[in-house]
Design an enzyme around this catalytic site. Sequence first.
Site, PDB file in Angstrom:
ATOM      1  N   GLY A  10       2.189  -4.352 -24.808  1.00  0.00           N
ATOM      2  CA  GLY A  10       3.511  -4.184 -25.417  1.00  0.00           C
ATOM      3  C   GLY A  10       3.591  -4.955 -26.716  1.00  0.00           C
ATOM      4  N   LEU A  11       3.539  -4.212 -27.811  1.00  0.00           N
ATOM      5  CA  LEU A  11       3.585  -4.870 -29.130  1.00  0.00           C
ATOM      6  C   LEU A  11       4.844  -4.442 -29.870  1.00  0.00           C
ATOM      7  CD1 LEU A  11      -0.186  -4.477 -29.979  1.00  0.00           C
ATOM      8  CD2 LEU A  11       0.995  -6.583 -29.406  1.00  0.00           C
ATOM      9  N   LYS A  96      13.006  -9.976 -17.580  1.00  0.00           N
ATOM     10  CA  LYS A  96      13.999 -10.490 -16.626  1.00  0.00           C
ATOM     11  C   LYS A  96      14.469  -9.416 -15.651  1.00  0.00           C
ATOM     12  CE  LYS A  96      16.202  -9.528 -20.697  1.00  0.00           C
ATOM     13  NZ  LYS A  96      16.207  -9.948 -22.067  1.00  0.00           N
ATOM     14  N   GLY A 125      15.575 -17.145 -24.299  1.00  0.00           N
ATOM     15  CA  GLY A 125      14.742 -17.022 -25.506  1.00  0.00           C
ATOM     16  C   GLY A 125      13.889 -18.255 -25.749  1.00  0.00           C
ATOM     17  N   GLU A 181      21.475  -3.984 -29.276  1.00  0.00           N
ATOM     18  CA  GLU A 181      20.664  -2.768 -29.251  1.00  0.00           C
ATOM     19  C   GLU A 181      21.556  -1.579 -29.591  1.00  0.00           C
ATOM     20  OE1 GLU A 181      17.468  -2.489 -27.388  1.00  0.00           O
ATOM     21  OE2 GLU A 181      17.340  -4.657 -27.105  1.00  0.00           O
ATOM     22  N   ASP A 192      22.404  -7.941 -17.962  1.00  0.00           N
ATOM     23  CA  ASP A 192      21.355  -8.807 -18.516  1.00  0.00           C
ATOM     24  C   ASP A 192      21.608 -10.274 -18.127  1.00  0.00           C
ATOM     25  OD1 ASP A 192      19.128  -9.140 -20.772  1.00  0.00           O
ATOM     26  OD2 ASP A 192      20.679 -10.628 -21.177  1.00  0.00           O
ATOM     27  N   LYS A 196      19.291 -12.924 -15.641  1.00  0.00           N
ATOM     28  CA  LYS A 196      18.866 -14.285 -16.020  1.00  0.00           C
ATOM     29  C   LYS A 196      19.413 -15.321 -15.043  1.00  0.00           C
ATOM     30  CE  LYS A 196      18.627 -12.955 -20.878  1.00  0.00           C
ATOM     31  NZ  LYS A 196      19.456 -12.784 -22.081  1.00  0.00           N
ATOM     32  N   GLY A 293      15.271 -12.758 -29.993  1.00  0.00           N
ATOM     33  CA  GLY A 293      14.566 -12.593 -31.271  1.00  0.00           C
ATOM     34  C   GLY A 293      13.072 -12.727 -31.051  1.00  0.00           C
TER      35      GLY A 293
HETATM   36  N1  LIG Z   1      13.623  -8.901 -27.970  1.00  0.00           N
HETATM   37  C1  LIG Z   1      14.080 -10.049 -27.520  1.00  0.00           C
HETATM   38  O1  LIG Z   1      14.726 -10.808 -28.249  1.00  0.00           O
HETATM   39  C2  LIG Z   1      13.787 -10.488 -26.108  1.00  0.00           C
HETATM   40  C3  LIG Z   1      14.252 -11.742 -25.671  1.00  0.00           C
HETATM   41  C4  LIG Z   1      13.952 -12.164 -24.377  1.00  0.00           C
HETATM   42  C5  LIG Z   1      13.229 -11.342 -23.536  1.00  0.00           C
HETATM   43  N2  LIG Z   1      12.824 -10.110 -23.980  1.00  0.00           N
HETATM   44  C6  LIG Z   1      12.045  -9.285 -23.054  1.00  0.00           C
HETATM   45  O2  LIG Z   1      10.749  -9.104 -23.621  1.00  0.00           O
HETATM   46  C7  LIG Z   1      10.235  -7.841 -23.225  1.00  0.00           C
HETATM   47  C8  LIG Z   1       9.848  -7.071 -24.487  1.00  0.00           C
HETATM   48  O3  LIG Z   1      11.001  -6.919 -25.291  1.00  0.00           O
HETATM   49  P1  LIG Z   1      10.922  -6.351 -26.787  1.00  0.00           P
HETATM   50  O4  LIG Z   1      12.251  -6.592 -27.384  1.00  0.00           O
HETATM   51  O5  LIG Z   1       9.706  -6.857 -27.460  1.00  0.00           O
HETATM   52  O6  LIG Z   1      10.784  -4.783 -26.486  1.00  0.00           O
HETATM   53  P2  LIG Z   1      10.332  -3.633 -27.494  1.00  0.00           P
HETATM   54  O7  LIG Z   1      10.565  -4.054 -28.894  1.00  0.00           O
HETATM   55  O8  LIG Z   1      10.939  -2.368 -27.001  1.00  0.00           O
HETATM   56  O9  LIG Z   1       8.756  -3.583 -27.272  1.00  0.00           O
HETATM   57  C9  LIG Z   1       8.116  -3.010 -26.165  1.00  0.00           C
HETATM   58  C10 LIG Z   1       6.839  -2.379 -26.654  1.00  0.00           C
HETATM   59  O10 LIG Z   1       6.079  -1.944 -25.524  1.00  0.00           O
HETATM   60  C11 LIG Z   1       5.670  -0.602 -25.756  1.00  0.00           C
HETATM   61  N3  LIG Z   1       5.446   0.075 -24.483  1.00  0.00           N
HETATM   62  C12 LIG Z   1       6.367   0.661 -23.681  1.00  0.00           C
HETATM   63  N4  LIG Z   1       5.765   1.193 -22.583  1.00  0.00           N
HETATM   64  C13 LIG Z   1       4.452   0.924 -22.715  1.00  0.00           C
HETATM   65  C14 LIG Z   1       3.310   1.224 -21.921  1.00  0.00           C
HETATM   66  N5  LIG Z   1       3.415   1.913 -20.778  1.00  0.00           N
HETATM   67  N6  LIG Z   1       2.094   0.817 -22.344  1.00  0.00           N
HETATM   68  C15 LIG Z   1       1.971   0.121 -23.507  1.00  0.00           C
HETATM   69  N7  LIG Z   1       3.003  -0.170 -24.307  1.00  0.00           N
HETATM   70  C16 LIG Z   1       4.246   0.211 -23.913  1.00  0.00           C
HETATM   71  C17 LIG Z   1       6.796   0.013 -26.555  1.00  0.00           C
HETATM   72  O11 LIG Z   1       6.393   1.194 -27.204  1.00  0.00           O
HETATM   73  P3  LIG Z   1       7.548   2.275 -27.607  1.00  0.00           P
HETATM   74  O12 LIG Z   1       8.387   1.598 -28.640  1.00  0.00           O
HETATM   75  O13 LIG Z   1       6.761   3.417 -28.157  1.00  0.00           O
HETATM   76  O14 LIG Z   1       8.300   2.593 -26.357  1.00  0.00           O
HETATM   77  C18 LIG Z   1       7.107  -1.132 -27.535  1.00  0.00           C
HETATM   78  O15 LIG Z   1       6.245  -1.138 -28.637  1.00  0.00           O
HETATM   79  C19 LIG Z   1      11.343  -7.175 -22.403  1.00  0.00           C
HETATM   80  O16 LIG Z   1      11.110  -7.417 -21.045  1.00  0.00           O
HETATM   81  C20 LIG Z   1      12.609  -7.892 -22.847  1.00  0.00           C
HETATM   82  O17 LIG Z   1      13.612  -7.899 -21.873  1.00  0.00           O
HETATM   83  C21 LIG Z   1      13.072  -9.677 -25.243  1.00  0.00           C
END
Ligand SMILES: NC(=O)c1ccc[n+]([C@@H]2O[C@H](COP(=O)([O-])OP(=O)(O)OC[C@H]3O[C@@H](n4cnc5c(N)ncnc54)[C@H](OP(=O)(O)O)[C@@H]3O)[C@@H](O)[C@H]2O)c1
Length: 310
Positions: A10-11, A96, A125, A181, A192, A196, A293
């Site tokens: 997941g990038l 989470k 975070g 979002e 959410d 947590k 973030g």
């Molecule tokens: N963003 C935040 O600030 C934050 C804070 C705390 C916790 N989190 C947690 O961190 C995690 C990631 O969040 P994020 O914001 O980084 O999410 P994101 O931006 O949506 O990134 C997820 C990435 O994983 C890819 N992906 C989805 N399904 C996949 C699969 N089967 N195989 C490989 N790659 C796959 C997605 O591709 P597509 O875009 O093509 O679907 C996307 O590039 C989540 O659990 C979130 O709750 C995030």
Amino acid sequence: MKPLKVGIIGLGTVGLSLYKILKKRKDLNIEIVSLCDKNNKVKIHKQDRYKFETDYKKTLNSDAEIIIELIGGLNPAETIIKKALKNGKNIITANKELLAKKGKNLFNLADKKNKSIKYEASVGGAIPIISNLKRLKTINTIKSIKGILNGTTNYILSQMHTNDISFSLALQKAQKNGFAEENPALDISGKDAIYKTILLTFTAFNKWINFSNVKSNGIKKISIEDIQKAKSSGKKIKLICTVKKLDHNPTIKVAAEEIDASSNFYNIENEFNAVEINGEFFDSLLFKGKGAGGFPTASSVLSNILEFRP
Ligand SMILES: NC(=O)c1ccc[n+]([C@@H]2O[C@H](COP(=O)([O-])OP(=O)(O)OC[C@H]3O[C@@H](n4cnc5c(N)ncnc54)[C@H](OP(=O)(O)O)[C@@H]3O)[C@@H](O)[C@H]2O)c1
């Protein structure tokens, strides 16, 4: 010193930030042996020669000792973590939702396999709340935990209060500034924050609260009139998460509450999160920081990676 070998799945916002930090901090001796994202949209620098995959199974079969799951959602994240544990890998996740709903089984499986699941980034975070709670509970009885755990809702409520704007305008502003979002339902409904709070409860008291038993309206029903009424008596409305331990059973509550200036949360504004822990010997401790973030969250993931260093 042997490098710690990691595979990142997941990038997106968090995964790409982690990749950038690791590229910069070569001194930490963390080797990325496999990177995976669903499609090939991610720009990984050609010179880096990391093994980039679009199929997570290849990352699971790599020689990574630690799998970092950063795709979010229930599936295939649950499958990834189960398979990785069965393959003898340790896990780091920020997911989470998955842990709040399926954590009991996943942690049992990890124990059976003698592996760890680390989840600092899943709550608050950048705030190192999970590691601190674990440390504090070894010498203190934790009495209660309170927090503002969702940056999106806190941003909306802060904007309504400060600028006298409606819920929908504040939401639009949050979306425009990257604090909400496109679909903000999980945040606004309080779900959410419930995820947590369940994870904080597990960390502090080793008890799993069933997600479907926790009800919350989040901030869905908060109008500008409610905010103005609170303001006229010197108060603010905040989405407050509370965990209390009565006898042996912790109870949790996630609700919009009116607070006055004597509360530790009164000045926690916008995207900031805060957690207050009350314990037997230390009375009250307050942690405050950026609750979301890419880089703040990735720095918590990084702290978990380093915990695997012998
Ligand atoms: N963003 C935040 O600030 C934050 C804070 C705390 C916790 N989190 C947690 O961190 C995690 C990631 O969040 P994020 O914001 O980084 O999410 P994101 O931006 O949506 O990134 C997820 C990435 O994983 C890819 N992906 C989805 N399904 C996949 C699969 N089967 N195989 C490989 N790659 C796959 C997605 O591709 P597509 O875009 O093509 O679907 C996307 O590039 C989540 O659990 C979130 O709750 C995030």
